[in-house]
Structure formats: C-alpha cells, structure tokens
Design a protein around this motif. Sequence first.
Motif, PDB file in Angstrom:
ATOM      1  N   MET A 128      -4.358   8.319  -0.640  1.00 56.99           N
ATOM      2  CA  MET A 128      -3.509   7.402  -0.487  1.00 56.99           C
ATOM      3  C   MET A 128      -3.164   6.556  -1.839  1.00 56.99           C
ATOM      4  O   MET A 128      -3.942   6.436  -2.778  1.00 56.99           O
ATOM      5  CB  MET A 128      -4.115   6.119   0.397  1.00 56.99           C
ATOM      6  CG  MET A 128      -3.219   5.179   0.891  1.00 56.99           C
ATOM      7  SD  MET A 128      -3.945   3.596   1.586  1.00 56.99           S
ATOM      8  CE  MET A 128      -4.709   3.177   0.131  1.00 56.99           C
ATOM      9  N   GLU A 129      -2.001   6.081  -1.869  1.00 59.43           N
ATOM     10  CA  GLU A 129      -1.306   5.366  -3.178  1.00 59.43           C
ATOM     11  C   GLU A 129      -0.685   4.198  -2.473  1.00 59.43           C
ATOM     12  O   GLU A 129       0.168   4.332  -1.613  1.00 59.43           O
ATOM     13  CB  GLU A 129      -0.649   6.619  -4.005  1.00 59.43           C
ATOM     14  CG  GLU A 129       0.025   6.011  -5.450  1.00 59.43           C
ATOM     15  CD  GLU A 129       0.545   7.059  -6.220  1.00 59.43           C
ATOM     16  OE1 GLU A 129       1.930   6.919  -6.476  1.00 59.43           O
ATOM     17  OE2 GLU A 129       0.117   8.133  -6.093  1.00 59.43           O
ATOM     18  N   VAL A 151      -7.351  -1.370   9.696  1.00 64.00           N
ATOM     19  CA  VAL A 151      -6.068  -1.822   8.936  1.00 64.00           C
ATOM     20  C   VAL A 151      -5.083  -2.479  10.362  1.00 64.00           C
ATOM     21  O   VAL A 151      -4.491  -3.671  10.089  1.00 64.00           O
ATOM     22  CB  VAL A 151      -5.284  -0.684   8.387  1.00 64.00           C
ATOM     23  CG1 VAL A 151      -3.760  -1.137   8.206  1.00 64.00           C
ATOM     24  CG2 VAL A 151      -5.985  -0.229   7.192  1.00 64.00           C
ATOM     25  N   ILE A 152      -5.303  -1.970  11.362  1.00 56.37           N
ATOM     26  CA  ILE A 152      -4.435  -2.820  12.423  1.00 56.37           C
ATOM     27  C   ILE A 152      -4.933  -3.833  12.837  1.00 56.37           C
ATOM     28  O   ILE A 152      -4.274  -5.049  13.123  1.00 56.37           O
ATOM     29  CB  ILE A 152      -4.468  -1.902  13.905  1.00 56.37           C
ATOM     30  CG1 ILE A 152      -3.638  -0.457  13.568  1.00 56.37           C
ATOM     31  CG2 ILE A 152      -4.182  -2.431  15.063  1.00 56.37           C
ATOM     32  CD1 ILE A 152      -3.944   0.686  14.604  1.00 56.37           C
ATOM     33  N   GLY A 153      -6.257  -4.148  12.809  1.00 55.63           N
ATOM     34  CA  GLY A 153      -7.131  -5.497  12.908  1.00 55.63           C
ATOM     35  C   GLY A 153      -6.533  -6.405  12.023  1.00 55.63           C
ATOM     36  O   GLY A 153      -6.183  -7.838  12.416  1.00 55.63           O
ATOM     37  N   PHE A 196      -8.599   0.845   3.597  1.00 56.80           N
ATOM     38  CA  PHE A 196      -8.371  -0.330   4.073  1.00 56.80           C
ATOM     39  C   PHE A 196      -8.699  -1.346   3.109  1.00 56.80           C
ATOM     40  O   PHE A 196      -7.865  -2.370   2.971  1.00 56.80           O
ATOM     41  CB  PHE A 196      -9.454  -0.577   5.315  1.00 56.80           C
ATOM     42  CG  PHE A 196      -9.705  -1.820   6.046  1.00 56.80           C
ATOM     43  CD1 PHE A 196      -8.464  -2.469   6.196  1.00 56.80           C
ATOM     44  CD2 PHE A 196     -10.782  -2.527   5.581  1.00 56.80           C
ATOM     45  CE1 PHE A 196      -8.975  -4.022   6.749  1.00 56.80           C
ATOM     46  CE2 PHE A 196     -11.284  -3.664   5.840  1.00 56.80           C
ATOM     47  CZ  PHE A 196     -10.238  -4.548   6.442  1.00 56.80           C
ATOM     48  N   GLN A 197      -9.792  -1.274   2.627  1.00 51.98           N
ATOM     49  CA  GLN A 197     -10.210  -2.320   1.680  1.00 51.98           C
ATOM     50  C   GLN A 197      -9.139  -2.509   0.404  1.00 51.98           C
ATOM     51  O   GLN A 197      -8.741  -3.446  -0.168  1.00 51.98           O
ATOM     52  CB  GLN A 197     -11.538  -1.842   0.894  1.00 51.98           C
ATOM     53  CG  GLN A 197     -12.704  -1.980   1.846  1.00 51.98           C
ATOM     54  CD  GLN A 197     -13.931  -1.593   1.286  1.00 51.98           C
ATOM     55  OE1 GLN A 197     -14.233  -0.824   0.537  1.00 51.98           O
ATOM     56  NE2 GLN A 197     -15.038  -2.055   1.976  1.00 51.98           N
ATOM     57  N   GLU A 198      -8.464  -1.292  -0.135  1.00 53.15           N
ATOM     58  CA  GLU A 198      -7.471  -1.258  -0.977  1.00 53.15           C
ATOM     59  C   GLU A 198      -6.299  -2.046  -0.520  1.00 53.15           C
ATOM     60  O   GLU A 198      -5.490  -3.063  -1.130  1.00 53.15           O
ATOM     61  CB  GLU A 198      -7.262   0.007  -1.545  1.00 53.15           C
ATOM     62  CG  GLU A 198      -6.627   0.007  -2.803  1.00 53.15           C
ATOM     63  CD  GLU A 198      -6.247   1.367  -3.293  1.00 53.15           C
ATOM     64  OE1 GLU A 198      -5.352   1.633  -4.277  1.00 53.15           O
ATOM     65  OE2 GLU A 198      -7.034   2.326  -2.871  1.00 53.15           O
ATOM     66  N   ILE A 199      -5.967  -1.696   0.911  1.00 54.07           N
ATOM     67  CA  ILE A 199      -4.555  -2.152   1.487  1.00 54.07           C
ATOM     68  C   ILE A 199      -5.002  -3.957   1.561  1.00 54.07           C
ATOM     69  O   ILE A 199      -3.918  -4.926   1.244  1.00 54.07           O
ATOM     70  CB  ILE A 199      -4.292  -1.619   2.742  1.00 54.07           C
ATOM     71  CG1 ILE A 199      -3.746  -0.259   2.510  1.00 54.07           C
ATOM     72  CG2 ILE A 199      -3.478  -2.421   3.629  1.00 54.07           C
ATOM     73  CD1 ILE A 199      -3.774   0.696   3.817  1.00 54.07           C
ATOM     74  N   LYS A 200      -6.059  -4.192   2.025  1.00 53.49           N
ATOM     75  CA  LYS A 200      -6.399  -5.724   2.398  1.00 53.49           C
ATOM     76  C   LYS A 200      -6.385  -6.438   1.124  1.00 53.49           C
ATOM     77  O   LYS A 200      -5.823  -7.593   1.137  1.00 53.49           O
ATOM     78  CB  LYS A 200      -7.770  -5.850   3.160  1.00 53.49           C
ATOM     79  CG  LYS A 200      -8.294  -7.252   3.351  1.00 53.49           C
ATOM     80  CD  LYS A 200      -9.725  -7.338   3.933  1.00 53.49           C
ATOM     81  CE  LYS A 200     -10.017  -8.775   4.202  1.00 53.49           C
ATOM     82  NZ  LYS A 200      -9.869  -9.741   3.426  1.00 53.49           N
TER      83      LYS A 200
END
Length: 95
Positions: free
Chosen positions: A1-2, A53-55, A22-26
């Motif tokens: 993922m990038e 991610v949905i949550g 998830f941690q990177e997106i958050k």
Amino acid sequence: MELQISANTLVVTGNIKSISDFQEIKRTIDNMISGHKHINLKIVDSFSITSSVIGYLNKLVLKDNIDLNVIVGNEQLYHLLDDLNLVSTFKAKRG
C-alpha cells in the motif's frame, strides 16, 4: 500500500489489508484533520478494506463531524460499502 497526500486529499494505491496499513492511514488522516474538516479519500485499486479502517472512517464522520468523501476505484469495494450501507455515510462514489 502507498499513500499520497495533497492538502485535504489522501490517495491510497495498493491493497488495504494489514494492521500497519490501518495505522498508516489513521496517522495520516489524523494529521490532515488538524487543518481540514473536509477530507477526500481516494482508494484507487484496493478491492477490500479492513474493519479497523471502516470503524475509523465511521468515527470520523459520526463522532468527529468530518466531511468525508470516498472515491472508490474498484467495483468490488464499492459493492462492499453498499452492502454495509456505508455509501451515504462516506459519500462514496465510483471513480
């Protein structure tokens, strides 16, 4: 993922499949919302999305009152969001 960041837009390429994704997106979105209350999230080609991610996205919209627009490139992921009744919550569009 990038991830690619531009002002209030986050572009995700590759599959979203792990806790570290998830941690990177958050972490990235948390930094973005300190300056923006409107976030565009473009998920280019991932066919799935983790429940964490949905949550997190649900919390942003329903608790933090963030104006979120999700642009989904993969038809399968769009149908998943539709099946979960999240299209209107996330203002999801095909793209």
